[in-house]
Write an enzyme that holds these catalytic residues in place. Structure first.
Site, short mmCIF file in Angstrom:
data_model
loop_
_atom_site.label_atom_id
_atom_site.label_comp_id
_atom_site.label_asym_id
_atom_site.label_seq_id
_atom_site.Cartn_x
_atom_site.Cartn_y
_atom_site.Cartn_z
N ASP A 1 10.86 -6.98 -0.95
CA ASP A 1 11.89 -5.93 -0.95
C ASP A 1 12.23 -5.57 0.50
O ASP A 1 12.51 -4.42 0.84
CB ASP A 1 11.41 -4.69 -1.71
CG ASP A 1 12.55 -3.77 -2.12
OD1 ASP A 1 13.71 -4.22 -2.14
OD2 ASP A 1 12.28 -2.59 -2.41
N GLY B 1 0.79 -1.22 0.00
CA GLY B 1 0.00 0.00 0.00
C GLY B 1 0.82 1.26 0.00
O GLY B 1 0.26 2.36 -0.14
#
Length: 380
Positions: free
Chosen positions: A274, A249
């Protein structure tokens, strides 16, 4: 000789389809198959997970750190072990430790650590992801521009090594040629385009040369424009290109994620984290190339507000995809298991089909993790 182990749950997702009224039979750390509930093999050890779902362990091809360790800062087998341990409790049982743009000595040390870890069968480490230094300064993100540079002969040799497990190399056309990409692809390296301002036509040429993936789609690249589709358009129109997506988000708006997930196909969309050292660690700050990274509200940023990786784990990415983006649970699980495994060519990981490693995540309907097993054994 001991008998098989049988795992039970209401539903078993094998990486492709869901099976009900079945139990998972594991022997010698491998999946033997599925059996009816009434047909339990003799001398079996029964594991009732008390969960509603069994899934393959998650596969993450972009992990910068975890457990307070950043791979760039600790490029060693011990550092890799701590990173893998931190992510395993969130369901990730196979990952590519990711070394980002840095001085050559760090990159070489990371390769040496990955070689030792993969050769020794370190739990969870299946290769290495080199994210840079052959990227674009214009789309560097948090990467240190001091170390960004063109690909040279020695770099090609490193990225074509055969002792590092699965290799992903994130490169940009600005600093890697079409011939570089073709040579890497021929050697079995998975070339991913990212951190680039390249245009649509150039991206298509690089895909034709052998690039097979895009690193964190939408981030660190030119935005999608209806007259200039760029790398994003080239990737989404090509059914052979895998796309990594950070579903937190913060990196991509939920509505954009929803559109991409709806357009699919799910056979080439992969969830990635990540993740930085903050995952599995309570600290609210850490250092990256001499800069302080702050954690606040699920975001990791340096002082100027630039995102610095993520504070995301894989089960949270799955939850976000389901709850905020309307993705079916099975599709979200597929994007975290069999699809990234297929991208990496991991034939015995990312599924619960016969012959696969019995890396298992037991999940509740709420998408909370009940248990994690590696090769059929419970994670401590």
């Amino acid at each position: 000789m001991s008998g098989p182990t049988v795992f039970r749950a209401s539903a078993i997702f094998d990486g492709s389809v869901v099976h009900r009224d079945r139990q998972l039979v594991v022997e010698d750390g491998r999946v033997k198959g599925l059996a009816p509930l009434a047909d339990t093999p003799a001398r079996s050890r029964i594991v009732d997970t008390e969960a509603e779902w069994l899934s393959p362990g998650f596969v993450d091809w972009q992990v910068n750190g975890g457990g307070g360790v950043l791979f760039n800062d600790n490029p060693s087998p011990e550092g890799l072990a701590r990173i893998a341990d931190a992510h395993r409790c969130f369901g990730t049982t196979a990952l590519l430790p990711t070394v980002i743009t840095d001085e050559p000595a760090v990159t070489k040390a990371a390769a040496a650590a990955a070689a030792e870890a993969t050769q020794q069968g370190a739990p969870g480490i299946v290769g290495i992801h080199f994210e840079g230094p052959h990227i674009s300064v214009a789309r560097k993100g948090v990467h240190d521009p001091r170390f960004i540079r063109p690909m040279e002969r020695d770099d090609l040799a490193l990225l074509r090594r055969r002792d590092l497990g699965r290799i992903v190399a994130t490169v940009a056309p600005e600093n890697a040629t079409v011939d570089d990409v073709a040579a890497l692809a021929q050697a079995g390296t998975i070339v991913s385009l990212g951190h680039t301002a390249t245009d649509h036509d150039t991206a298509r040429r690089y895909f034709s040369a052998g690039a097979r993936a895009v690193t964190h789609l939408f981030n660190a690249m030119e935005p999608l424009h209806h007259r200039q589709p760029g790398l994003i358009g080239a990737a989404l129109e090509n059914p052979d290109i895998y796309c990594g997506l950070i579903a937190d988000g913060h990196h991509v708006h939920p509505s954009v994620l929803s559109m991409v997930f709806a357009a699919g196909p799910k056979t080439r969309l992969t969830l990635v984290t990540d993740a930085m050292s903050s995952v599995g660690d309570p600290s609210d700050t850490f250092e990256l190339n001499g800069r302080i990274v702050h954690r606040k509200g699920g975001r990791l940023t340096i002082e100027d507000g630039t995102l610095a990786g993520s504070d995301l784990d894989m089960i949270s990415a799955i939850r976000f995809s389901v709850r905020e983006c309307g993705v079916a649970m099975v599709d979200a699980l597929r994007m975290a298991t069999s699809v990234p495994a297929s991208m990496l060519g991991l034939e015995t990981i990312g599924s619960l089909r016969p012959g696969a490693r019995a890396d298992i995540v037991a999940l509740h309907d709420s998408l909370d993790i009940a248990q994690v097993h590696m090769a059929g054994e419970p994670d401590p």
